[in-house]
Design an enzyme around this catalytic site. Structure first.
Site, short mmCIF file in Angstrom:
data_model
loop_
_atom_site.label_atom_id
_atom_site.label_comp_id
_atom_site.label_asym_id
_atom_site.label_seq_id
_atom_site.Cartn_x
_atom_site.Cartn_y
_atom_site.Cartn_z
N HIS A 73 31.64 42.26 47.86
CA HIS A 73 31.68 43.72 47.61
C HIS A 73 30.84 44.07 46.40
O HIS A 73 30.76 43.31 45.43
CB HIS A 73 33.12 44.23 47.50
CG HIS A 73 33.94 43.64 46.39
ND1 HIS A 73 33.87 44.11 45.09
CD2 HIS A 73 34.86 42.65 46.37
CE1 HIS A 73 34.72 43.42 44.34
NE2 HIS A 73 35.33 42.51 45.09
N ASP A 75 31.24 46.93 44.60
CA ASP A 75 31.91 47.81 43.63
C ASP A 75 32.70 47.01 42.60
O ASP A 75 32.97 45.82 42.78
CB ASP A 75 32.84 48.82 44.34
CG ASP A 75 33.97 48.15 45.12
OD1 ASP A 75 33.74 47.10 45.75
OD2 ASP A 75 35.11 48.67 45.08
N ASP A 99 34.46 39.35 39.20
CA ASP A 99 34.89 40.03 40.45
C ASP A 99 33.95 41.18 40.74
O ASP A 99 34.23 42.31 40.37
CB ASP A 99 36.34 40.51 40.28
CG ASP A 99 36.90 41.08 41.55
OD1 ASP A 99 36.26 40.94 42.62
OD2 ASP A 99 37.97 41.69 41.49
N GLU A 129 35.73 47.92 47.87
CA GLU A 129 36.81 46.95 48.11
C GLU A 129 37.98 47.18 47.16
O GLU A 129 39.11 46.82 47.47
CB GLU A 129 36.28 45.52 47.94
CG GLU A 129 37.23 44.42 48.37
CD GLU A 129 38.21 43.96 47.30
OE1 GLU A 129 39.21 43.32 47.64
OE2 GLU A 129 37.97 44.26 46.12
N GLU A 130 37.69 47.74 45.99
CA GLU A 130 38.71 47.81 44.93
C GLU A 130 39.64 49.01 45.07
O GLU A 130 40.50 49.22 44.22
CB GLU A 130 38.03 47.84 43.55
CG GLU A 130 37.18 46.61 43.24
CD GLU A 130 38.01 45.37 42.92
OE1 GLU A 130 39.24 45.41 43.05
OE2 GLU A 130 37.40 44.35 42.55
N GLU A 158 34.47 36.01 46.75
CA GLU A 158 35.42 36.49 45.74
C GLU A 158 35.68 35.38 44.72
O GLU A 158 35.51 34.20 45.03
CB GLU A 158 36.75 36.85 46.41
CG GLU A 158 36.73 38.14 47.22
CD GLU A 158 36.88 39.40 46.37
OE1 GLU A 158 36.84 39.31 45.12
OE2 GLU A 158 37.01 40.47 46.98
N HIS A 332 39.27 42.10 36.70
CA HIS A 332 39.86 43.38 36.24
C HIS A 332 40.30 43.33 34.77
O HIS A 332 40.90 44.28 34.28
CB HIS A 332 41.04 43.83 37.11
CG HIS A 332 40.75 43.86 38.57
ND1 HIS A 332 41.64 44.31 39.52
CD2 HIS A 332 39.64 43.51 39.28
CE1 HIS A 332 41.10 44.20 40.73
NE2 HIS A 332 39.89 43.71 40.60
ZN LIG Z 1 36.92 41.33 44.34
#
Ligand SMILES: [Zn+2]
Length: 356
Positions: A73, A75, A99, A129-130, A158, A332
């Site tokens: 992903h 984003d 990530d 995706e987030e 991932e 994150h």
């Molecule tokens: Zn991810």
């Protein structure tokens, strides 16, 4: 804006990680990064390129016997005083380093520098995706461009810190309700207390023995937990309703339907409403491309306990695994970073696999 993903950058997955991190792409704001990715895929010359929203697909069409997917992903979660990237010794810091722009960098590096892989390869760089699943680029592709996802095996880059995580557990959330009869607490004998009735729900949870299931050498640990409880009207009222929200994480040898039935059995005699659920994914280690991938990586796969987009591939009958350079525990986090050595190792491993 000149595309920062120049040929010099594309040949080096570490430089490419930095360049991708430095293109801001918080969910719902992926246009610029998708434009840059689309541009370099088209320039590569050996790929068929298509786009859906801010999801970009590039694939080889070499007539190979098998096709594999590499997906990531584009984003990130919102920036948290951690952008643009910085480098300290062997670490790249910044939003999305782990990530999963380091994973995206490996895929994009391979897409643009390996014109002649041993499998046909479909590279998917997807949006959103987030955030809520309705925006998820992979879901949108599965809904409206399912032909993009035709493959024997998929790798999702991932963060796994170089470990292969196979399959994933499913999840079900349900409300278990108890009912009673309202009354004034001064004349409680006229009522029936729904909160007291919830005691039996909690006792069943307390006495529950979750399964541990090993499938293809991957060990999944199930869990059933009360996650919220609601009930009560006022300080002087016997309540007539109470609900306990429970969450079951189930191993992928159960289907979603079987997981629902299991919950109904556990809470037999109670009013149960399923409020949310998603299937798990079997590890699928028997596909030829999957076995060759595991040989190239050279590590035993571990079970994925959380839910990931791997399950979206499984729902289409494609075995899929997670394998990426980032450390998942840093995803994150404000001090999110990735080890340069992990990026180089991951790129070399996937190159070895794809080059045959
Ligand atoms: Zn991810």
């Amino acid at each position: 804006m000149a595309n920062p993903l120049t040929p010099d950058v594309l040949v080096d997955p570490v430089e490419l990680t930095r360049a991708l991190v430095d293109i801001e792409s918080v969910s719902r704001d992926e246009k610029v990064i998708a434009d840059c990715v689309e541009d370099v895929l088209r320039r590569a010359g050996h790929l068929t390129v298509e786009r859906l929203g801010h999801t970009v697909m590039g694939r080889t069409d070499l007539g190979r016997a098998q096709r594999v997917i590499l997906a990531g992903h584009l984003d990130t979660v919102p920036i948290n005083d951690n952008w643009p990237s910085t480098v300290v010794d062997d670490l790249i810091y910044g939003c999305g380093t782990s990530d999963m722009k380091s994973g995206v960098a490996i895929a994009l590096h391979l897409a643009t520098t390996l014109p002649d892989p041993a499998y046909d390869v479909t590279y998917l760089f997807y949006e959103a995706e987030e955030i809520e699943s309705e925006f998820n680029g992979l879901k949108l592709v599965a809904d409206s461009r399912p032909e993009w996802l035709r493959a024997e095996f998929a790798v999702l880059l991932e963060p796994t810190y170089g470990v292969v995580e196979a399959g994933c557990q499913g999840t079900v959330s349900a409300l278990v309700r108890t009912h009673g009869r309202r009354a004034h607490t001064a004349r409680a004998w006229r009522g029936e207390n729904a909160i007291h009735a919830a005691g039996e729900v909690l006792r069943r949870l307390e006495g529950y023995h979750p399964r541990t299931v090993t499938i293809d050498g991957c060990t999944y640990r199930e869990g059933l937990n009360a996650v919220r409880i609601n009930g009560g009207i006022a300080g002087n009222v016997v309540p007539d309703e109470c609900s306990v929200e429970v969450n079951l994480r189930f191993a992928p040898d159960r289907s979603e339907q079987q997981a629902h039935e299991h919950l109904r059995e556990v809470f037999q005699g109670f009013d149960l409403e399923i409020v949310d659920s998603a299937p798990g994914a079997l590890p699928g280690l028997n596909a030829t491309a999957a076995r060759e991938f595991l040989t190239a990586v050279g590590v035993e796969p571990a079970a994925k306990l959380g839910w990931t987009d791997v399950a979206r591939f499984a729902a289409l009958g494609i075995p899929a695994m997670n394998y990426g350079p980032g450390d998942p525990s840093l995803a994150h986090a404000p001090d999110e970073h990735v080890e340069i050595g992990q990026i180089r190792d991951g790129a070399a491993t996937l190159h070895r696999w794809l080059a045959g």
